[in-house]
Design a protein around this motif. Structure first.
Motif, PDB file in Angstrom:
ATOM      1  N   GLY A 130       0.809  -1.219   0.000  1.00  0.00           N
ATOM      2  CA  GLY A 130       0.000   0.000   0.000  1.00  0.00           C
ATOM      3  C   GLY A 130       0.833   1.256   0.000  1.00  0.00           C
ATOM      4  N   GLU A 131       2.118   1.131   0.314  1.00  0.00           N
ATOM      5  CA  GLU A 131       3.015   2.290   0.372  1.00  0.00           C
ATOM      6  C   GLU A 131       3.854   2.450  -0.890  1.00  0.00           C
ATOM      7  OE1 GLU A 131       5.298   2.100   4.151  1.00  0.00           O
ATOM      8  OE2 GLU A 131       4.070   0.318   4.507  1.00  0.00           O
ATOM      9  N   VAL A 132       3.983   1.376  -1.670  1.00  0.00           N
ATOM     10  CA  VAL A 132       4.894   1.348  -2.824  1.00  0.00           C
ATOM     11  C   VAL A 132       4.095   1.435  -4.112  1.00  0.00           C
ATOM     12  CG1 VAL A 132       6.549  -0.070  -4.086  1.00  0.00           C
ATOM     13  CG2 VAL A 132       6.621   0.009  -1.580  1.00  0.00           C
ATOM     14  N   THR A 133       4.527   2.285  -5.037  1.00  0.00           N
ATOM     15  CA  THR A 133       3.837   2.442  -6.313  1.00  0.00           C
ATOM     16  C   THR A 133       4.543   1.667  -7.426  1.00  0.00           C
ATOM     17  OG1 THR A 133       5.113   4.378  -7.018  1.00  0.00           O
ATOM     18  CG2 THR A 133       3.150   4.773  -5.625  1.00  0.00           C
ATOM     19  N   LEU A 134       3.837   1.513  -8.545  1.00  0.00           N
ATOM     20  CA  LEU A 134       4.446   0.868  -9.707  1.00  0.00           C
ATOM     21  C   LEU A 134       5.671   1.645 -10.174  1.00  0.00           C
ATOM     22  CD1 LEU A 134       1.313  -0.082 -11.857  1.00  0.00           C
ATOM     23  CD2 LEU A 134       2.577  -1.530 -10.245  1.00  0.00           C
ATOM     24  N   GLY A 135       5.573   2.965 -10.145  1.00  0.00           N
ATOM     25  CA  GLY A 135       6.711   3.774 -10.573  1.00  0.00           C
ATOM     26  C   GLY A 135       7.919   3.597  -9.682  1.00  0.00           C
ATOM     27  N   GLU A 136       7.684   3.436  -8.380  1.00  0.00           N
ATOM     28  CA  GLU A 136       8.807   3.229  -7.461  1.00  0.00           C
ATOM     29  C   GLU A 136       9.444   1.860  -7.668  1.00  0.00           C
ATOM     30  OE1 GLU A 136       7.105   6.248  -4.026  1.00  0.00           O
ATOM     31  OE2 GLU A 136       6.632   4.098  -3.959  1.00  0.00           O
ATOM     32  N   LEU A 137       8.643   0.855  -7.975  1.00  0.00           N
ATOM     33  CA  LEU A 137       9.226  -0.437  -8.328  1.00  0.00           C
ATOM     34  C   LEU A 137      10.114  -0.290  -9.557  1.00  0.00           C
ATOM     35  CD1 LEU A 137       6.165  -2.847  -7.942  1.00  0.00           C
ATOM     36  CD2 LEU A 137       8.116  -2.675  -6.385  1.00  0.00           C
ATOM     37  N   ALA A 138       9.610   0.383 -10.581  1.00  0.00           N
ATOM     38  CA  ALA A 138      10.323   0.494 -11.857  1.00  0.00           C
ATOM     39  C   ALA A 138      11.578   1.348 -11.738  1.00  0.00           C
ATOM     40  CB  ALA A 138       9.389   1.060 -12.915  1.00  0.00           C
ATOM     41  N   ARG A 139      11.545   2.351 -10.863  1.00  0.00           N
ATOM     42  CA  ARG A 139      12.719   3.218 -10.664  1.00  0.00           C
ATOM     43  C   ARG A 139      13.694   2.639  -9.649  1.00  0.00           C
ATOM     44  NH1 ARG A 139       8.351   7.111 -10.450  1.00  0.00           N
ATOM     45  NH2 ARG A 139       8.307   8.369 -12.373  1.00  0.00           N
ATOM     46  N   MET A 140      13.312   1.533  -9.001  1.00  0.00           N
ATOM     47  CA  MET A 140      14.077   0.933  -7.904  1.00  0.00           C
ATOM     48  C   MET A 140      14.222   1.896  -6.743  1.00  0.00           C
ATOM     49  SD  MET A 140      16.803  -1.716  -9.467  1.00  0.00           S
ATOM     50  CE  MET A 140      16.440  -2.850 -10.816  1.00  0.00           C
ATOM     51  N   THR A 141      13.141   2.606  -6.449  1.00  0.00           N
ATOM     52  CA  THR A 141      13.092   3.493  -5.290  1.00  0.00           C
ATOM     53  C   THR A 141      12.026   3.018  -4.295  1.00  0.00           C
ATOM     54  OG1 THR A 141      11.513   4.993  -6.392  1.00  0.00           O
ATOM     55  CG2 THR A 141      13.880   5.483  -6.624  1.00  0.00           C
ATOM     56  N   SER A 142      11.667   1.737  -4.364  1.00  0.00           N
ATOM     57  CA  SER A 142      10.606   1.196  -3.511  1.00  0.00           C
ATOM     58  C   SER A 142      11.018   1.072  -2.055  1.00  0.00           C
ATOM     59  CB  SER A 142      10.173  -0.177  -4.028  1.00  0.00           C
ATOM     60  OG  SER A 142      11.217  -1.126  -3.850  1.00  0.00           O
ATOM     61  N   GLY A 143      12.300   0.896  -1.804  1.00  0.00           N
ATOM     62  CA  GLY A 143      12.784   0.642  -0.460  1.00  0.00           C
ATOM     63  C   GLY A 143      12.828  -0.826  -0.093  1.00  0.00           C
ATOM     64  N   TYR A 144      12.354  -1.702  -0.996  1.00  0.00           N
ATOM     65  CA  TYR A 144      12.424  -3.127  -0.711  1.00  0.00           C
ATOM     66  C   TYR A 144      13.875  -3.600  -0.710  1.00  0.00           C
ATOM     67  CZ  TYR A 144       7.372  -3.937  -1.306  1.00  0.00           C
ATOM     68  OH  TYR A 144       6.003  -3.953  -1.159  1.00  0.00           O
TER      69      TYR A 144
END
Length: 411
Positions: A130-144
């Motif tokens: 719920g905190e991570v967006t598709l764009g953050e996954l794609a930019r590798m800025t998700s924090g995972y």
């Protein structure tokens, strides 16, 4: 040293064999682009030198201008006594990340998703979705966290390189760890992010990822030799690969010969299911150009893919081995790396190293794949990569466009 060297789409040469010898063909010369002959000779000399300097077993190199090959070189051997040829297939690893990211942006252009959509819309049971967006996954800025940081995972990978890993096994290793930082506030290279993005795209479209990538990216770009076979197979003719990287894990002392074939090691751990691809050098070059120029995207999505915003947020983080400041030396966009004016991907794994790079504004593309002799692993489990060969070529044929190093910018 060189079993065979072949130029294609310019001039074809065979070194160290005659037209009647096994595995050899008669030299063939075809018309070259005007002014290309000097560059052909320069690339040939660079590859000859690199074979020795970097202890390469094989190298396949292609240089294009305007989407047309200036020169293709295939040097060294695949199997013992079997010369490398330019039509051989190899794993493209992280190159598929750029195709996966491009597919996401195509869906954005089609109005089916937004980069700001939370992952929880499709994978609600994933931690922090719920905190991570598709764009953050794609930019590798998700924090995972990256599952590649996990010692138990790495030990299992070295113990059984033939193991089949599921996406759920992989992303769970990463998502069970605390977020490395608040999503969108920093950057770290994370295989976890792209495994999750692949699963999300399957949910969004109702299509297996391999079919989605074929429809949205591979077929439109004309990448007929790029495919995910769904198994550890490599299309024939296959470039065979060897490595010594498991020496330490297996406890084999230095000085004892150790060199094993890794061609058919299971690559299920490398990226999203359905994006574990084989390719050839022509497709590697064609794909690099198509992605870098935004051939399939709107102007807005192309700008987003090449956005340099990671330079404003990427920084060192305790406990994050893949967090570091970004600059002209290395900037991550959406599924692509930018070094100076070059847009690229450069995977290195299981004894294979490759790079597909395109120079913005000058329509120059360089694609390289290399494998290594045993000697390359004597001082390091990660020997000099295809990126070194790429830089050597740029230094010769486009020195004004050589990607900067940290020393160049005083870091």
């Amino acid at each position: 040293m060189l079993a065979a060297i072949r130029f294609a789409l310019g001039v074809a040469l065979i070194a160290g064999c005659t037209a009647l010898a096994a595995g050899c063909t008669a030299p063939v010369t075809t018309p070259s682009p005007v002014g290309a002959s000097d560059q052909q000779a320069a690339v040939l000399a660079i590859v000859e030198r690199a074979m020795s300097e970097y202890d390469l077993r094989a190298a396949i190199v292609r240089v294009d201008r305007g989407g047309e090959a200036i020169v293709t070189v295939a040097s060294g051997e695949s199997l013992p006594g079997v010369p490398v040829t330019a039509d051989m297939h190899f794993r493209n690893g992280a190159v598929a990340i750029s195709y996966l990211a491009t597919a996401l942006l195509v869906l954005v252009d089609e109005g089916k998703v937004s980069l700001d959509d939370p992952l929880a819309m499709w994978l609600p049971d994933v931690a922090h979705s719920g905190e991570v967006t598709l764009g953050e996954l794609a930019r590798m800025t998700s924090g995972y966290a990256d599952y590649m940081w996990d010692a138990e995972f790495l030990a299992a990978l070295d113990t059984d390189p033939l193991r089949q890993w599921t996406p759920e096994e992989l992303y769970t290793i990463g998502t069970e760890q605390p977020l490395v930082y608040e999503p969108g506030t920093n950057w770290n290279y994370s295989h976890t992010s792209y495994v999750l993005l692949g699963l999300a795209l399957e949910k969004i479209t109702g299509m297996p990822l391999n079919e989605l990538l074929s429809e949205k990216v591979l077929e439109p770009l004309g990448l007929e030799q790029t495919t995910d076979p769904g198994t550890p197979a490599v299309q024939e003719p296959a470039l065979h690969v060897y490595t010594s990287e498991r020496r330490e894990h297996l406890g084999i002392p230095a000085g004892i010969p150790f060199y094993e074939e890794s061609t058919y090691w299971n690559p299920s751990w490398t990226i999203a299911r359905g994006a574990i691809q084989n390719t050839d050098i022509a497709d590697l070059a064609r794909g690099a150009r198509g992605v870098a120029t935004g051939e399939l995207l709107s102007a807005e999505s192309h700008r987003a893919q090449l956005d340099t915003g990671s330079r404003q947020i990427a920084s060192l983080v305790d406990g994050c081995p893949a967090c570091f400041p970004h600059s002209e030396v290395y900037t991550y966009g959406i599924g692509v790396v930018m070094m100076g004016d070059w847009v690229l991907q450069n995977p290195v794994f299981s004894g294979t190293s490759a790079i597909g790079a395109h120079l913005l504004g000058k329509d120059l593309t360089i694609a390289v794949v290399t494998t290594f002799r045993e000697a390359a692993f004597e001082n390091s489990a990660s020997p000099s990569s295809a990126t070194d060969v790429f830089r050597d070529i740029v230094a010769e044929i486009a020195p004004e466009d050589l990607p900067p190093t940290r020393e160049d910018i005083g870091q």
